[in-house]
Design a protein around this motif. Structure first.
Motif, PDB file in Angstrom:
ATOM      1  N   ASN A  72      26.434 -25.321  31.916  1.00  0.00           N
ATOM      2  CA  ASN A  72      27.516 -26.284  32.164  1.00  0.00           C
ATOM      3  C   ASN A  72      27.007 -27.732  32.236  1.00  0.00           C
ATOM      4  O   ASN A  72      27.807 -28.649  32.406  1.00  0.00           O
ATOM      5  CB  ASN A  72      28.235 -25.939  33.464  1.00  0.00           C
ATOM      6  N   THR A 123      25.791 -30.048  29.847  1.00  0.00           N
ATOM      7  CA  THR A 123      25.840 -29.977  28.380  1.00  0.00           C
ATOM      8  C   THR A 123      25.288 -31.196  27.658  1.00  0.00           C
ATOM      9  O   THR A 123      25.399 -31.277  26.437  1.00  0.00           O
ATOM     10  CB  THR A 123      27.292 -29.750  27.938  1.00  0.00           C
ATOM     11  N   HIS A 173      35.907 -37.301  27.838  1.00  0.00           N
ATOM     12  CA  HIS A 173      37.369 -37.334  27.830  1.00  0.00           C
ATOM     13  C   HIS A 173      37.867 -38.751  27.532  1.00  0.00           C
ATOM     14  O   HIS A 173      37.303 -39.742  28.007  1.00  0.00           O
ATOM     15  CB  HIS A 173      37.888 -36.879  29.192  1.00  0.00           C
ATOM     16  N   TYR A 207      30.186 -29.240  34.010  1.00  0.00           N
ATOM     17  CA  TYR A 207      31.516 -29.277  33.400  1.00  0.00           C
ATOM     18  C   TYR A 207      32.019 -27.856  33.174  1.00  0.00           C
ATOM     19  O   TYR A 207      31.359 -27.069  32.495  1.00  0.00           O
ATOM     20  CB  TYR A 207      31.463 -30.038  32.074  1.00  0.00           C
ATOM     21  N   GLY A 247      36.409 -31.790  33.164  1.00  0.00           N
ATOM     22  CA  GLY A 247      35.547 -30.815  32.499  1.00  0.00           C
ATOM     23  C   GLY A 247      35.151 -31.196  31.091  1.00  0.00           C
ATOM     24  O   GLY A 247      34.389 -30.481  30.441  1.00  0.00           O
ATOM     25  N   ASP A 248      35.662 -32.324  30.605  1.00  0.00           N
ATOM     26  CA  ASP A 248      35.316 -32.842  29.276  1.00  0.00           C
ATOM     27  C   ASP A 248      34.440 -34.077  29.474  1.00  0.00           C
ATOM     28  O   ASP A 248      34.939 -35.126  29.906  1.00  0.00           O
ATOM     29  CB  ASP A 248      36.595 -33.200  28.504  1.00  0.00           C
ATOM     30  N   LYS A 267      41.538 -31.118  35.477  1.00  0.00           N
ATOM     31  CA  LYS A 267      40.816 -30.336  34.470  1.00  0.00           C
ATOM     32  C   LYS A 267      40.177 -31.214  33.406  1.00  0.00           C
ATOM     33  O   LYS A 267      39.217 -30.796  32.746  1.00  0.00           O
ATOM     34  CB  LYS A 267      41.747 -29.314  33.819  1.00  0.00           C
ATOM     35  N   LYS A 287      35.020 -26.152  31.532  1.00  0.00           N
ATOM     36  CA  LYS A 287      36.093 -26.487  30.603  1.00  0.00           C
ATOM     37  C   LYS A 287      37.447 -26.011  31.101  1.00  0.00           C
ATOM     38  O   LYS A 287      37.604 -24.877  31.547  1.00  0.00           O
ATOM     39  CB  LYS A 287      35.798 -25.889  29.219  1.00  0.00           C
ATOM     40  N   ASP A 288      38.416 -26.930  31.022  1.00  0.00           N
ATOM     41  CA  ASP A 288      39.811 -26.667  31.397  1.00  0.00           C
ATOM     42  C   ASP A 288      39.978 -26.346  32.875  1.00  0.00           C
ATOM     43  O   ASP A 288      41.041 -25.883  33.296  1.00  0.00           O
ATOM     44  CB  ASP A 288      40.410 -25.536  30.551  1.00  0.00           C
TER      45      ASP A 288
END
Length: 352
Positions: free
Chosen positions: A277, A279, A196, A317, A192-193, A189, A319-320
């Protein structure tokens, strides 16, 4: 004299600027090949019709620089007052990254017309000459090789931070230079950042693996992202991102703008319902710094030119849940894109 410094002298002769002052670490390296972080002490390169002058504290000794007079000062001296005595009458361009305390002091000492000349040197750094192009090519080759090596360390139970640290070690061994930016290693997950920060997350069965990394060669940067899948669950998203990457690269030519290239990838991703998505911008310039002008985005109506180098990095992406990004560097040669990365994006599956 440094070839880039010679170009600055030509600009002085053929522009409205009478004085150019460069203070940024990378601009100074580009023009003089010195690497000095002077902290709170002033360092500045002045270029005008009288000559080229580097003002630097005695604490930072530099070898002779062809075509540049080095003006040393001590902590008890007023370097701004000294610099002002070397200015000629007329407009003064500053590279836009100077500490305001120095700039305001100079404006008091030498009233004149001041302006931001960042675009002057950005335009020069934007177009890589043949030597710079070879450095960029080699930096990406090194990146490809390290990506191949890191696959040997991807095992179930390993943490993002462990892979992150191994990457840095592999690059130091390979290039004997620091990485061009802190690598991004994301599992599951965390993919998705987009930005990160690698942590103690453990790689588990079925996780996507995203690795974004870069190195240096002769001080020039590389940057590449690959995403690996363990099963078919995210293959549709992967293929959309991969095709957006390929379509944008194939579309590149010197009749287009950077904004038009961004649109090619963004429209393709949006056609599958993932526009929200994606971004971030499609890409960024790269050279001595990993992020340089100009952005490959809808706001960059900059014409593509031979010698430019920039990234193409579409992503989706969720998220989570998960994410996919695929990034290549392209160098514009003969009016089209030369892809600098050879590491596969066709075979995305990894068996652990």
């Amino acid at each position: 004299m440094n070839k880039h410094l010679t170009r600055m002298q030509d600009i002085i002769k053929n522009s409205n600027y009478n004085n150019l002052i460069f203070t940024d670490f990378y601009n100074l390296y580009y023009l003089t090949e010195i690497k000095i972080d002077s902290g709170e002490r002033m360092i500045a390169l002045l270029i005008n019709e009288r000559g080229n002058y580097l003002f630097i504290n005695h604490l930072f000794y530099v070898d002779n620089i062809d075509g540049v007079e080095i003006i040393y000062y001590d902590d008890i001296d007023d370097p701004i007052k000294t610099l002002s005595s070397y200015l000629v009458d007329g407009e003064i361009g500053i590279d836009g990254k100077w500490q305001s305390s120095f700039l305001f002091r100079l404006m008091d000492c030498h009233p004149s017309k001041y302006s931001n000349c960042s675009s002057v040197i950005s335009e020069c750094r934007l177009i890589k000459d043949e030597e710079e192009q070879q450095y960029m090519i080699q930096a990406s080759k090194d990146n490809d090789e390290v990506m191949k090596e890191i696959l040997n360390y991807l095992k179930l139970g390993v943490s993002e931070k462990e892979i992150h640290d191994i990457l840095i070690s592999l690059f130091e061994k390979k290039t004997r230079q620091p990485v061009s930016f802190d690598p991004i290693v994301a599992f599951g997950k965390n993919c998705g950042d987009p930005h990160h920060v690698s942590n103690q997350t453990i790689l588990t069965k079925g996780d996507n693996i995203l690795i974004d990394m870069g190195s240096h060669y002769k001080s020039y940067c590389s940057d590449m992202t690959r995403t690996f899948l363990q099963d078919e669950r995210n293959k549709e998203i992967y293929d959309i991102v991969k095709n957006a990457n390929l379509l944008a690269i194939q579309a590149i030519n010197t009749s287009m703008t950077l904004a038009q290239i961004d649109k090619v990838a963004r429209d393709y991703i949006s056609s599958f319902g993932y526009g929200e998505n994606f971004t971030h911008r499609l890409g960024h310039g790269i050279g001595l710094e990993v992020h340089e002008p100009y952005d490959v985005s809808k706001n960059s109506n900059i014409k593509i030119r031979n010698g430019m180098c920039f990234s193409i990095e579409p992503g989706i992406y969720i998220k989570d849940v998960t994410g996919v990004r695929i990034e290549d560097l392209v160098l514009i040669k003969d009016d089209k894109a030369l892809v600098l990365n050879s590491f596969t994006k066709e075979d995305c599956f990894i068996s652990l």
